[in-house]
Design an enzyme around this catalytic site. Sequence first.
Site, PDB file in Angstrom:
ATOM      1  N   CYS A  96      10.566  -5.918  -0.662  1.00 22.21           N
ATOM      2  CA  CYS A  96      11.167  -4.617  -0.378  1.00 22.21           C
ATOM      3  C   CYS A  96      11.345  -4.438   1.133  1.00 22.21           C
ATOM      4  O   CYS A  96      12.186  -5.103   1.723  1.00 22.21           O
ATOM      5  CB  CYS A  96      10.361  -3.489  -1.023  1.00 22.21           C
ATOM      6  SG  CYS A  96      11.308  -1.933  -1.126  1.00 22.21           S
ATOM      7  N   HIS A 187       9.991  -4.846  -6.620  1.00 17.16           N
ATOM      8  CA  HIS A 187       8.535  -4.909  -6.483  1.00 17.16           C
ATOM      9  C   HIS A 187       7.898  -5.600  -7.689  1.00 17.16           C
ATOM     10  O   HIS A 187       7.422  -4.919  -8.606  1.00 17.16           O
ATOM     11  CB  HIS A 187       7.965  -3.489  -6.379  1.00 17.16           C
ATOM     12  CG  HIS A 187       8.146  -2.825  -5.067  1.00 17.16           C
ATOM     13  ND1 HIS A 187       7.298  -3.023  -4.002  1.00 17.16           N
ATOM     14  CD2 HIS A 187       9.082  -1.938  -4.643  1.00 17.16           C
ATOM     15  CE1 HIS A 187       7.692  -2.283  -2.965  1.00 17.16           C
ATOM     16  NE2 HIS A 187       8.775  -1.622  -3.332  1.00 17.16           N
ATOM     17  N   GLU A 189       5.058  -6.782  -7.819  1.00 16.42           N
ATOM     18  CA  GLU A 189       3.624  -6.465  -7.811  1.00 16.42           C
ATOM     19  C   GLU A 189       3.332  -5.119  -8.459  1.00 16.42           C
ATOM     20  O   GLU A 189       2.166  -4.802  -8.734  1.00 16.42           O
ATOM     21  CB  GLU A 189       3.084  -6.501  -6.374  1.00 16.42           C
ATOM     22  CG  GLU A 189       3.387  -5.289  -5.515  1.00 16.42           C
ATOM     23  CD  GLU A 189       4.787  -5.267  -4.911  1.00 16.42           C
ATOM     24  OE1 GLU A 189       5.003  -4.460  -3.988  1.00 16.42           O
ATOM     25  OE2 GLU A 189       5.668  -6.028  -5.366  1.00 16.42           O
TER      26      GLU A 189
END
Length: 244
Positions: A96, A187, A189
């Site tokens: 990002c 993202h 994660e």
Amino acid sequence: MRIGVLIAGLTAEKLTPEWGQYDRFFATLLERSGEPFSVRGWRVVEGEFPEGPEAADGWIISGSKHGVYEDHAFIPPLKAFIRDAAAARAPMIGVCFGHQIMAEALGGRAVKSDKGWGLGLHEYESLARPGWMAETPERLSLPAVHQDQVVELPPGATRLATSPFCENAMLAYGDPERPWAISIQPHPEFTAPFARELIALRRGDAFPEDVADRALAGLDAPGPAHDGAWAARWFRDFLFMHKK
């Protein structure tokens, strides 16, 4: 393998007790790869920097609420660190904001897009699948939280994934089969439960209500699964490619 996370933005205080900061997010993601990693975070957003690229075996640059084009004290030294790491060919992963600032530091450009917010699960098309991305599906669904985008690629960067909303969604630096750095706009994660809490928390504040509502509905709708597990394997295979 020692992985340093350069924390360019902090999790909202209300979410921190359950979810922690970006170093915990990435440690959890890397655990999904099935390989042991030692993860340490540096809060670069608060001026805490490692001594140099040799302080870890590989680096992850996190997301942030800030724009790479904004005037913040941590941005120039972070760009300098990225350039030093690039010169040393220290493996780097940008996510990002990390994706955007790597591009900026290395000769590309990121801007606030007139497309507005990309929020919730977005679907991406794989344009190339080098060996470390073997068996990756042609289409992937990952959480997105951004309004800035990379609009000009740095020299030597190759686009690996794209979407109608975000053209330059994933990049490899150098030979795509053995890149020295990679970066991704969404993202991987973020889990769906965290994305839901984040969007709900910032609905009507940072995120327009209608955009947030569509994103929240999309997190619960049938469709492609969140493919964070694929990204965990990409990150593992990319990092182990450079293991000494």
